[in-house]
Write a protein that holds these residues in place. Structure first.
Motif, PDB file in Angstrom:
ATOM      1  N   MET A  23       1.280  -0.912   0.064  1.00  0.00           N
ATOM      2  CA  MET A  23      -0.165   0.027  -0.063  1.00  0.00           C
ATOM      3  C   MET A  23       0.955   1.113  -0.057  1.00  0.00           C
ATOM      4  SD  MET A  23      -2.995  -1.407   2.794  1.00  0.00           S
ATOM      5  CE  MET A  23      -4.178  -2.322   2.526  1.00  0.00           C
ATOM      6  N   CYS A  24       1.741   1.063   0.498  1.00  0.00           N
ATOM      7  CA  CYS A  24       2.629   2.086   0.673  1.00  0.00           C
ATOM      8  C   CYS A  24       3.288   2.633  -0.559  1.00  0.00           C
ATOM      9  CB  CYS A  24       3.814   2.680   1.938  1.00  0.00           C
ATOM     10  SG  CYS A  24       3.243   2.620   3.616  1.00  0.00           S
ATOM     11  N   ALA A  25       4.045   1.612  -1.335  1.00  0.00           N
ATOM     12  CA  ALA A  25       4.951   1.791  -2.287  1.00  0.00           C
ATOM     13  C   ALA A  25       3.043   2.225  -3.383  1.00  0.00           C
ATOM     14  CB  ALA A  25       4.730   0.482  -3.216  1.00  0.00           C
ATOM     15  N   LYS A  26       2.316   1.852  -3.320  1.00  0.00           N
ATOM     16  CA  LYS A  26       0.811   2.483  -4.631  1.00  0.00           C
ATOM     17  C   LYS A  26       1.329   3.707  -4.292  1.00  0.00           C
ATOM     18  CE  LYS A  26      -1.272  -1.988  -5.456  1.00  0.00           C
ATOM     19  NZ  LYS A  26      -2.467  -2.680  -5.211  1.00  0.00           N
ATOM     20  N   ALA A  27       1.698   3.736  -2.903  1.00  0.00           N
ATOM     21  CA  ALA A  27       0.729   6.006  -2.531  1.00  0.00           C
ATOM     22  C   ALA A  27       1.824   6.282  -3.246  1.00  0.00           C
ATOM     23  CB  ALA A  27       0.577   5.563  -0.774  1.00  0.00           C
ATOM     24  N   GLU A  28       3.082   5.820  -2.776  1.00  0.00           N
ATOM     25  CA  GLU A  28       4.372   6.413  -3.382  1.00  0.00           C
ATOM     26  C   GLU A  28       4.746   6.799  -4.329  1.00  0.00           C
ATOM     27  OE1 GLU A  28       7.812   9.424  -2.803  1.00  0.00           O
ATOM     28  OE2 GLU A  28       6.630   8.399  -1.195  1.00  0.00           O
ATOM     29  N   MET A  29       3.486   5.990  -5.322  1.00  0.00           N
ATOM     30  CA  MET A  29       3.671   6.371  -6.907  1.00  0.00           C
ATOM     31  C   MET A  29       2.913   7.243  -7.057  1.00  0.00           C
ATOM     32  SD  MET A  29       3.820   2.743  -8.442  1.00  0.00           S
ATOM     33  CE  MET A  29       4.380   0.848  -7.365  1.00  0.00           C
ATOM     34  N   LEU A  50      11.241   2.483  -4.964  1.00  0.00           N
ATOM     35  CA  LEU A  50      10.263   2.935  -6.046  1.00  0.00           C
ATOM     36  C   LEU A  50      12.151   3.174  -7.091  1.00  0.00           C
ATOM     37  CD1 LEU A  50       8.280   2.302  -6.654  1.00  0.00           C
ATOM     38  CD2 LEU A  50       7.234   4.553  -6.071  1.00  0.00           C
ATOM     39  N   ASP A  51      11.850   4.232  -7.122  1.00  0.00           N
ATOM     40  CA  ASP A  51      12.849   4.880  -8.026  1.00  0.00           C
ATOM     41  C   ASP A  51      13.568   4.077  -9.100  1.00  0.00           C
ATOM     42  OD1 ASP A  51      12.051   7.739  -6.853  1.00  0.00           O
ATOM     43  OD2 ASP A  51      14.052   7.802  -6.058  1.00  0.00           O
ATOM     44  N   TYR A  52      13.850   3.085  -7.484  1.00  0.00           N
ATOM     45  CA  TYR A  52      14.809   1.339  -8.641  1.00  0.00           C
ATOM     46  C   TYR A  52      13.985   1.110  -9.811  1.00  0.00           C
ATOM     47  CZ  TYR A  52      17.767  -2.484 -10.329  1.00  0.00           C
ATOM     48  OH  TYR A  52      18.250  -4.201 -10.037  1.00  0.00           O
ATOM     49  N   TYR A  53      13.081   0.756 -10.043  1.00  0.00           N
ATOM     50  CA  TYR A  53      11.996  -0.362 -10.665  1.00  0.00           C
ATOM     51  C   TYR A  53      10.725   0.690 -11.420  1.00  0.00           C
ATOM     52  CZ  TYR A  53      12.401  -3.938  -7.653  1.00  0.00           C
ATOM     53  OH  TYR A  53      13.314  -4.935  -6.987  1.00  0.00           O
ATOM     54  N   THR A  54      11.054   2.329 -11.163  1.00  0.00           N
ATOM     55  CA  THR A  54      10.401   3.000 -12.545  1.00  0.00           C
ATOM     56  C   THR A  54      11.036   4.125 -13.238  1.00  0.00           C
ATOM     57  OG1 THR A  54      10.695   4.481 -10.572  1.00  0.00           O
ATOM     58  CG2 THR A  54       8.442   3.016 -10.660  1.00  0.00           C
ATOM     59  N   ASN A  90       2.225  -5.086  -9.328  1.00  0.00           N
ATOM     60  CA  ASN A  90       3.696  -5.312  -9.398  1.00  0.00           C
ATOM     61  C   ASN A  90       4.362  -5.220  -9.644  1.00  0.00           C
ATOM     62  OD1 ASN A  90       1.928  -7.566 -10.767  1.00  0.00           O
ATOM     63  ND2 ASN A  90       1.877  -6.892 -13.216  1.00  0.00           N
ATOM     64  N   ILE A  91       4.831  -3.316  -9.635  1.00  0.00           N
ATOM     65  CA  ILE A  91       5.967  -2.818  -9.066  1.00  0.00           C
ATOM     66  C   ILE A  91       6.537  -2.516  -7.636  1.00  0.00           C
ATOM     67  CG2 ILE A  91       7.330  -0.564  -9.219  1.00  0.00           C
ATOM     68  CD1 ILE A  91       6.848  -0.199 -11.828  1.00  0.00           C
ATOM     69  N   ALA A  92       4.739  -2.496  -7.028  1.00  0.00           N
ATOM     70  CA  ALA A  92       4.048  -2.493  -5.658  1.00  0.00           C
ATOM     71  C   ALA A  92       5.244  -4.175  -5.457  1.00  0.00           C
ATOM     72  CB  ALA A  92       2.912  -2.121  -5.261  1.00  0.00           C
ATOM     73  N   ASP A  93       4.750  -4.752  -5.207  1.00  0.00           N
ATOM     74  CA  ASP A  93       4.714  -6.498  -4.769  1.00  0.00           C
ATOM     75  C   ASP A  93       6.759  -6.564  -4.877  1.00  0.00           C
ATOM     76  OD1 ASP A  93       3.144  -7.603  -3.893  1.00  0.00           O
ATOM     77  OD2 ASP A  93       2.077  -7.853  -6.204  1.00  0.00           O
ATOM     78  N   LYS A  94       7.302  -6.329  -6.104  1.00  0.00           N
ATOM     79  CA  LYS A  94       8.725  -6.020  -6.428  1.00  0.00           C
ATOM     80  C   LYS A  94       9.439  -5.171  -5.210  1.00  0.00           C
ATOM     81  CE  LYS A  94       8.673  -6.787 -11.209  1.00  0.00           C
ATOM     82  NZ  LYS A  94       9.426  -6.558 -12.059  1.00  0.00           N
ATOM     83  N   VAL A  95       8.711  -4.599  -4.896  1.00  0.00           N
ATOM     84  CA  VAL A  95       9.281  -3.114  -4.425  1.00  0.00           C
ATOM     85  C   VAL A  95       9.453  -4.139  -2.266  1.00  0.00           C
ATOM     86  CG1 VAL A  95       9.365  -0.798  -2.932  1.00  0.00           C
ATOM     87  CG2 VAL A  95       8.919  -1.210  -5.713  1.00  0.00           C
TER      88      VAL A  95
END
Length: 325
Positions: A274-280, A321-325, A290-295
């Motif tokens: 959830m944090c990863a998606k909110a950061e996006m 997140l910067d690494y995956y986006t 998928n990216i959120a799961d990887k992070v």
């Protein structure tokens, strides 16, 4: 103007900390100068300070993940205090939990829903132990100057907010110097502190909170079943008796001046997602599961075999997140 004001604020604090010869009234004069700078841009009136109770409640529901206890307590505590036209004392919140669980973040949410300028407001003051109070040998100087700093700023605006970060690294005894300002006095030297808000942030007590959360998990209970009563009393005792805590044997606890000890639970994998998606979203990106799961998968969890709780909560999500986006 903003850069100039912040630079001056930092100068006042560093100057008052660094030089033994600085007299309290000089420090107070400098604080008054800072207030004058801010006065041209921001004023202590409803135009700039107006509590949004609905905004705070919505922010806590939508932006705070895995913290049902903290969200409920903070919402009720801040709303009740801000709606009280004649509080008997300042609001004092002590937030506890491991790093990355949302203590700093929730402080920002409170400020954003009280001050038009949010954390940028000249009426919000942040103290960090290692930056502002680094030398044990200067404890008595820090005490005097901290008193003057708070007095000067509350005199300038009664509705001031003071955030003390890294309380677990603060020298024991330092925070007791502001005890009179947190007590039930109508005025002290002509100044009323009853409308101010004090927030303490600490990792102290985090182990006890985590142990409780782990016990509930092992028993097969849902984390939402954990109640404030399961943690608050033991948490206050743990902090009071912890020699590494800035609240060790403090009169603030002994005299019941801390209104709420707020526990922040360790975050699970799903909360990190959830944090990863909110950061996006905050970066202007479309949430990607998928990216959120990887992070989330990149973080370290404990216990090692079950991987239930994130060791650093959501603290490193932005960089990951910067690494995956």
């Amino acid at each position: 103007m903003r850069v100039t004001c912040q630079t001056l604020l930092r100068y006042v604090m560093i100057t008052s900390v660094s030089f033994h010869a600085v007299e309290p009234f000089i420090v107070e004069l400098l604080v008054g100068t800072v207030a004058a700078f801010w006065g041209s841009r921001e004023s202590c009136n409803p135009k700039w300070i107006q509590f949004n109770s609905t905004g705070l409640e919505v922010d806590l529901q939508r932006k705070m993940f895995g913290q049902h206890i903290a969200s409920k307590v903070i919402s009720k505590a801040v709303t009740g205090f801000m709606n009280n036209k004649n509080p008997k004392k300042p609001l004092v919140l002590s937030l506890h939990g491991w790093t990355g669980t949302g203590k700093n973040f929730v402080s920002h949410l409170i400020a954003e829903n009280i001050y038009r300028e949010g954390m940028r407001s000249g009426f919000v003051h942040i103290f960090t132990s290692e930056l502002h109070f680094p030398h044990p040998s200067q404890l008595e100087i820090y005490k005097s100057q901290l008193q003057q700093w708070i007095k000067g700023n509350v005199t300038n605006c009664p509705r001031s907010m003071f955030i003390f970060d890294e309380m677990d690294k603060m020298q024991p005894g330092l925070i007791d110097s502001i005890k009179p300002y947190l007590d039930y006095y109508e005025k002290l030297d002509g100044v009323s502190y009853r409308q101010a808000i004090f927030i303490f942030l600490s990792n102290a007590g985090g182990e006890h909170i985590t142990e409780t959360a782990l016990e509930f998990w092992k028993a097969g209970s849902d984390r939402e079943e954990i109640k404030l009563k399961d943690l608050e009393t033991a948490l206050s005792l743990s902090v009071f008796n912890n020699k590494k805590s800035g609240l060790w044997h403090t009169s603030l606890i002994d005299k019941n001046l801390v209104d709420y000890f707020v526990p922040f639970l360790p975050l699970e994998y799903r909360h990190v997602v959830m944090c990863a998606k909110a950061e996006m979203v905050s970066k202007g990106l479309k949430p990607d599961s998928n990216i959120a799961d990887k992070v989330a998968s990149d973080l370290v969890y404990f216990p090692k075999t079950e991987r239930v709780f994130s060791v650093k909560g959501c603290k490193t999500i932005g960089h990951k997140l910067d690494y995956y986006t």
